[in-house]
Design a protein around this motif. Structure first.
Motif, PDB file in Angstrom:
ATOM      1  N   CYS A   3      25.092   5.212 -47.448  1.00  0.00           N
ATOM      2  CA  CYS A   3      24.543   5.359 -46.084  1.00  0.00           C
ATOM      3  C   CYS A   3      23.491   6.465 -46.027  1.00  0.00           C
ATOM      4  O   CYS A   3      23.117   6.915 -44.942  1.00  0.00           O
ATOM      5  CB  CYS A   3      25.660   5.659 -45.091  1.00  0.00           C
ATOM      6  SG  CYS A   3      26.850   4.323 -44.921  1.00  0.00           S
ATOM      7  N   TYR A  22      23.644   9.614 -47.179  1.00  0.00           N
ATOM      8  CA  TYR A  22      24.099  10.986 -46.968  1.00  0.00           C
ATOM      9  C   TYR A  22      23.619  11.921 -48.085  1.00  0.00           C
ATOM     10  O   TYR A  22      23.675  11.568 -49.260  1.00  0.00           O
ATOM     11  CB  TYR A  22      25.638  11.014 -46.910  1.00  0.00           C
ATOM     12  CG  TYR A  22      26.188  12.382 -46.574  1.00  0.00           C
ATOM     13  CD1 TYR A  22      25.920  12.969 -45.349  1.00  0.00           C
ATOM     14  CD2 TYR A  22      26.969  13.090 -47.489  1.00  0.00           C
ATOM     15  CE1 TYR A  22      26.421  14.233 -45.035  1.00  0.00           C
ATOM     16  CE2 TYR A  22      27.478  14.337 -47.187  1.00  0.00           C
ATOM     17  CZ  TYR A  22      27.198  14.907 -45.968  1.00  0.00           C
ATOM     18  OH  TYR A  22      27.683  16.148 -45.652  1.00  0.00           O
ATOM     19  N   ALA A  69      31.333   6.669 -44.612  1.00  0.00           N
ATOM     20  CA  ALA A  69      30.299   6.234 -43.665  1.00  0.00           C
ATOM     21  C   ALA A  69      30.216   7.180 -42.472  1.00  0.00           C
ATOM     22  O   ALA A  69      29.126   7.509 -41.993  1.00  0.00           O
ATOM     23  CB  ALA A  69      30.591   4.806 -43.206  1.00  0.00           C
ATOM     24  N   ALA A  94      26.600   7.163 -40.120  1.00  0.00           N
ATOM     25  CA  ALA A  94      26.021   5.823 -40.214  1.00  0.00           C
ATOM     26  C   ALA A  94      26.193   5.074 -38.890  1.00  0.00           C
ATOM     27  O   ALA A  94      27.011   5.452 -38.054  1.00  0.00           O
ATOM     28  CB  ALA A  94      26.701   5.055 -41.348  1.00  0.00           C
ATOM     29  N   LYS A 130      27.339  -0.230 -39.900  1.00  0.00           N
ATOM     30  CA  LYS A 130      27.569   0.166 -41.301  1.00  0.00           C
ATOM     31  C   LYS A 130      28.972   0.771 -41.488  1.00  0.00           C
ATOM     32  O   LYS A 130      29.622   0.534 -42.504  1.00  0.00           O
ATOM     33  CB  LYS A 130      26.496   1.164 -41.759  1.00  0.00           C
ATOM     34  CG  LYS A 130      25.140   0.493 -42.004  1.00  0.00           C
ATOM     35  CD  LYS A 130      24.128   1.439 -42.636  1.00  0.00           C
ATOM     36  CE  LYS A 130      22.846   0.678 -42.968  1.00  0.00           C
ATOM     37  NZ  LYS A 130      21.773   1.571 -43.444  1.00  0.00           N
ATOM     38  N   CYS A 131      29.411   1.550 -40.517  1.00  0.00           N
ATOM     39  CA  CYS A 131      30.779   2.107 -40.593  1.00  0.00           C
ATOM     40  C   CYS A 131      31.790   0.974 -40.706  1.00  0.00           C
ATOM     41  O   CYS A 131      32.702   1.007 -41.543  1.00  0.00           O
ATOM     42  CB  CYS A 131      31.107   2.935 -39.348  1.00  0.00           C
ATOM     43  SG  CYS A 131      30.328   4.548 -39.304  1.00  0.00           S
TER      44      CYS A 131
END
Lengths: 337, 337
Positions: free
Chosen positions: B72, B74, B196, B201, B205-206
């Protein structure tokens, strides 16, 4: 004033009744919250957890959370959820303790692990512990989460310390106090601290209530250890001599051992290190403890923690709630259950 | 492609190596964080927890937290602490599981409870569990705390469900799937979900990564249950037939029982309900499982979960990290450890 003195003078002995009465309504809410939080799709969990929660006990820890919050002027409802979380952590540690101690009796009723089994006790304990954290997350205060997650880790440390020092008759008193500080006083400390935190009290008041809880908890455990050699099985809710049968080396034993002759030391070693106990040994041990003045010494130690606890409340103004909390301190020393 | 096919065609079987290599540096940080978090004043805790953590295993769950966060986009460091928390929860459940299962071998080494004892396993598990929450509190995200406290409660529910359905050869497949969903897939789900969340996110997406973890976890446990009747003791890190010896009713057994003749059913009942097992019974059971095609059926079920997991990653752009995660899915099916 000793328990006997109260009995002979026919005056009202200090009890928990005032505190329980003062928070009757709130505790109903706590019980409701507890039952609601136990709801889950697995009947066995509801059975075991419900059984334990219904046994109930004194509910001293959640009462202390409620009382601490309100002593700091709190008017909201958050302390109900957090008092429930505190009781869940306590019940979870009792469950895991039962597995550890193999106690057959707890709070006067059969323990969960004799009715179900060790396995279920471990897992339901884990469930309650998780639910406690869910209640804290629901509350949403990271400060509270910090205090109670630290307390949980410390309790486990204390239990392991106790395990590691089992059968050690030369344990130093300070190490014994560290063990009970971690395994017992720590949750009392967290219970009162959390009450102050939820009330958004000044750091001075938070600190005072935190220390109040810790000192009360120390006195509570010291008295508990002494009661194992003087209360009757029915009133304590566990058999006199449970600690003895398990070979649990508590302060009364350490003091007695320290003051014992070589012959008496050999007897104590036989009972607590070799764990070979004859039927008459408990009676002999109780007499020995009595002869060495060990219970008085433990009681004096407990009294000194209670004095510390009393000191902590000095910064709070005189209210009926404060008087009730002070009465609770007296109860800790003279309780027989 | 089956494990045998990979062996005979001498092509590289899917493995965890790519994922492990990609996150080697980060995993060093996770290991460092884990060791630092184990520091406490009680040597026995450090011994037991350190022993377990060093056994290490695949570290699949923390790897998934790291990978999900970075998938995602990060770029920070918070996922290191949370991956450590996930591994602590996993290790705590293994410890309590060992008490429950009385497994003599875990990950190829003696389990903690055979070296120390049940008591220590329960308490050190509690300690690790508390430390996991302390790591989350340190991180400070209530969303993360919510996901992982819910997961912890669900895991305990799953274990109790398994206990309650033990020796039930008529367990419905959907109930079996609910058990492994709760006791195993749930932590995979939380591990990827938390990754996520830490990356902040989108909810799409999560949700995708949450489902990815759940489906991967389901395939993982189904394969684990099948491996118990086909891997060699050394490669799996536990004895073939461990589940059999414990009378643990897993999907291969349920499928075989369902397809069995009356005589075969009586044999299966003898082994799993009465728990009276002769030395040659495991061989007979493995043959029966083979004859009924139960392992293929379980493998197909695992494959379908892996397909779901693959679907979940569709919304992410094609990167080498995504390819590596897809390779991890293949690994889950063909792994032999």
């Amino acid at each position: 004033m000793s328990k006997l003195a109260y009995a002979s003078e026919k005056i009202k002995a200090p009890s928990l009744v005032s505190l329980q009465t003062l928070f009757e309504g709130r505790m109903d809410q706590v019980n409701e919250k507890i039952l609601k939080s136990l709801e889950c799709s697995v009947p066995l969990i509801q059975d075991i957890a419900g059984y334990l929660i219904k046994q109930g006990g004194k509910r001293l820890r959640p009462l202390l959370t409620l009382a601490s919050a309100e002593l700091c002027g709190y008017k909201g409802h958050r302390h109900v959820g957090l008092a429930s979380a505190v009781e869940f952590i306590h019940t979870a540690t009792l469950l895991h303790d039962d597995v550890v101690d193999e106690s057959a009796l707890r709070r006067g009723a059969a323990t969960a692990n004799t009715i179900w089994n060790n396995t279920a006790s471990v897992l339901v304990g884990d469930f309650l512990f998780s639910r406690a954290f869910q209640l804290m997350v629901e509350d949403g205060s990271l400060d509270v989460l910090k205090v109670l997650s630290q307390a949980s880790a410390t309790i486990a440390e204390g239990e392991v310390m106790q395990l590691a020092s089992a059968r050690n008759l030369n344990l130093r008193e300070e190490n014994y106090l560290a063990v009970i500080g971690a395994k017992t006083a720590c949750l009392f400390e967290a219970a009162t601290h959390v009450g102050a935190l939820v009330a958004d009290a000044s750091s001075e008041k938070c600190e005072a209530l935190r220390k109040f809880g810790f000192n009360l908890g120390m006195a509570f455990q010291l008295t508990d250890d002494a009661l194992d050699y003087c209360a009757t099985g029915e009133s304590l809710g566990k058999h006199v001599g449970d600690d003895f049968a398990e070979g649990k080396v508590t302060l009364p034993i350490l003091i007695t051992y320290h003051a014992a002759t070589e012959i008496e030391k050999a007897f104590i070693k036989k009972c607590f290190v070799d764990l070979t106990q004859e039927p008459q040994d408990l009676t002999r041990m109780i007499k020995l403890i009595h002869d060495k003045g060990a219970l008085q010494a433990v009681s004096a130690k407990a009294q000194s923690y209670l004095n510390n606890a009393r000191e902590c409340l000095k910064i709070f103004e005189e209210t009926s709630l404060k008087s009730t909390l002070l009465e609770t301190l007296d109860f800790v020393l003279v309780r027989n259950h």
